[in-house]
Design an enzyme around this catalytic site. Structure first.
Site, PDB file in Angstrom:
ATOM      1  N   GLY A  36       0.059   3.572  61.682  1.00 46.96           N
ATOM      2  CA  GLY A  36      -1.395   3.579  61.486  1.00 46.96           C
ATOM      3  C   GLY A  36      -1.855   4.666  60.531  1.00 46.96           C
TER       4      GLY A  36
ATOM      5  N   ASP B  93      -1.858   7.882  60.953  1.00 43.82           N
ATOM      6  CA  ASP B  93      -0.897   8.995  60.938  1.00 43.82           C
ATOM      7  C   ASP B  93       0.205   8.735  59.895  1.00 43.82           C
ATOM      8  OD1 ASP B  93       0.100  11.387  61.809  1.00 43.82           O
ATOM      9  OD2 ASP B  93       0.693  10.670  63.803  1.00 43.82           O
TER      10      ASP B  93
HETATM   11  N1  AR6 Z   1      -7.589   4.137  57.016  1.00 43.08           N
HETATM   12  C1  AR6 Z   1      -8.540   3.979  57.969  1.00 43.08           C
HETATM   13  N2  AR6 Z   1      -8.304   3.425  59.165  1.00 43.08           N
HETATM   14  C2  AR6 Z   1      -7.052   3.005  59.417  1.00 43.08           C
HETATM   15  C3  AR6 Z   1      -5.993   3.130  58.494  1.00 43.08           C
HETATM   16  C4  AR6 Z   1      -6.305   3.729  57.245  1.00 43.08           C
HETATM   17  N3  AR6 Z   1      -5.387   3.901  56.296  1.00 43.08           N
HETATM   18  N4  AR6 Z   1      -4.864   2.626  59.068  1.00 43.08           N
HETATM   19  C5  AR6 Z   1      -5.208   2.199  60.303  1.00 43.08           C
HETATM   20  N5  AR6 Z   1      -6.527   2.408  60.515  1.00 43.08           N
HETATM   21  P1  AR6 Z   1      -4.204   4.216  64.833  1.00 43.08           P
HETATM   22  P2  AR6 Z   1      -4.668   5.549  67.437  1.00 43.08           P
HETATM   23  C6  AR6 Z   1      -7.351   2.124  61.721  1.00 43.08           C
HETATM   24  O1  AR6 Z   1      -3.186   3.303  65.430  1.00 43.08           O
HETATM   25  O2  AR6 Z   1      -5.102   4.278  68.068  1.00 43.08           O
HETATM   26  C7  AR6 Z   1       0.112   6.588  65.574  1.00 43.08           C
HETATM   27  O3  AR6 Z   1       1.432   6.098  65.714  1.00 43.08           O
HETATM   28  C8  AR6 Z   1      -6.807   1.181  62.765  1.00 43.08           C
HETATM   29  O4  AR6 Z   1      -7.077  -0.162  62.392  1.00 43.08           O
HETATM   30  O5  AR6 Z   1      -3.926   4.833  63.505  1.00 43.08           O
HETATM   31  O6  AR6 Z   1      -5.470   6.785  67.686  1.00 43.08           O
HETATM   32  C9  AR6 Z   1       0.003   8.061  65.965  1.00 43.08           C
HETATM   33  O7  AR6 Z   1       1.171   8.784  65.636  1.00 43.08           O
HETATM   34  C10 AR6 Z   1      -7.578   1.606  64.003  1.00 43.08           C
HETATM   35  O8  AR6 Z   1      -8.891   1.007  64.007  1.00 43.08           O
HETATM   36  O9  AR6 Z   1      -4.551   5.458  65.813  1.00 43.08           O
HETATM   37  C11 AR6 Z   1      -0.232   7.985  67.446  1.00 43.08           C
HETATM   38  O10 AR6 Z   1       1.004   7.904  68.158  1.00 43.08           O
HETATM   39  C12 AR6 Z   1      -7.786   3.097  63.807  1.00 43.08           C
HETATM   40  O11 AR6 Z   1      -7.504   3.348  62.420  1.00 43.08           O
HETATM   41  C13 AR6 Z   1      -1.030   6.730  67.625  1.00 43.08           C
HETATM   42  O12 AR6 Z   1      -0.732   5.902  66.503  1.00 43.08           O
HETATM   43  C14 AR6 Z   1      -6.848   3.986  64.642  1.00 43.08           C
HETATM   44  O13 AR6 Z   1      -5.560   3.374  64.744  1.00 43.08           O
HETATM   45  C15 AR6 Z   1      -2.511   6.978  67.631  1.00 43.08           C
HETATM   46  O14 AR6 Z   1      -3.169   5.775  67.919  1.00 43.08           O
END
Ligand code: AR6
Length: 183
Positions: free
Chosen positions: A40, A42
């Site tokens: 994601g 991260d």
């Molecule tokens: N720009 C903006 N938003 C994004 C992007 C981007 N490039 N990529 C994804 N999203 P997530 P969490 C959105 O999974 O739920 C990781 O493995 C996505 O669609 O990034 O807090 C970390 O290491 C969603 O709406 O974060 C942790 O282990 C939102 O960003 C875990 O995931 C958050 O999705 C954290 O999970």
């Protein structure tokens, strides 16, 4: 697509896009409590920002960061000064302190931004991806927490939510309209 809402002298913006492309003082990462990297947001931040971000967080925060809190590092090759690594909760059923932990991850991120004189901060929808927080509920906590903070502190001057894809953008716009009665 962009939506804007003014709170005193501050602007709250919703945009559809990629958080790693934002030219702001601080980009917020959706991190995990080990600060171990992942997918994601991260994954995208560390890929584009380069290895020095992880090297710095490993050195400065060897014990990671508790859920509901945040830590700060440089931004490597990203077009920002800082990355704020915020740890939202893993969603279970909403009855395990998730809203409070999510709100506190946003608040601590904003405090760090202000402490480091950041005038502009970009957030993703913390916890709304791999951590399974239902999008509308995550948006409600995110937006109400940021609005309260801006009302109480009068800064940072710009808080931008960068939503990945049209459904996420539209969910945030809908919740913002419900919260502020915007048209
Ligand atoms: N720009 C903006 N938003 C994004 C992007 C981007 N490039 N990529 C994804 N999203 P997530 P969490 C959105 O999974 O739920 C990781 O493995 C996505 O669609 O990034 O807090 C970390 O290491 C969603 O709406 O974060 C942790 O282990 C939102 O960003 C875990 O995931 C958050 O999705 C954290 O999970």
């Amino acid at each position: 697509m962009t939506a804007k809402y003014e709170i005193g002298n501050c602007v709250l913006e919703l945009v559809e896009g990629d958080i790693t492309e934002q030219r702001v003082d601080a980009i917020v990462n959706a991190a995990n409590s080990r600060l171990a990297g992942g997918g994601g947001v991260d994954g995208a931040i560390h890929r584009k920002g380069g290895p020095e971000i992880m090297a710095e967080t490993r050195a400065k925060y060897p014990h990671g960061c508790p859920t509901g809190s945040a830590v700060i590092s440089g931004a490597g090759r990203l077009p920002a000064k800082f990355v704020i690594h915020a740890v939202g909760p893993i969603y279970r059923d909403g009855q395990h302190g998730e809203p409070e932990l999510l709100a506190s991850a946003y608040r601590r991120s904003l405090e760090l931004a202000v402490e480091h004189d950041c005038r502009s901060v970009a957030f993703p929808a913390l916890s709304a991806g791999a951590y399974g927080y239902p999008l509308a509920e995550a948006a409600r906590v995110a937006l109400s927490t940021v609005i309260d903070f801006l009302k109480n502190h009068g800064k940072p001057a710009l808080v931008r939510f960068v939503l990945f894809g049209t459904p996420a953008y539209e969910a945030f716009v809908k919740v913002l309209q419900e919260l502020v009665g915007a048209d």
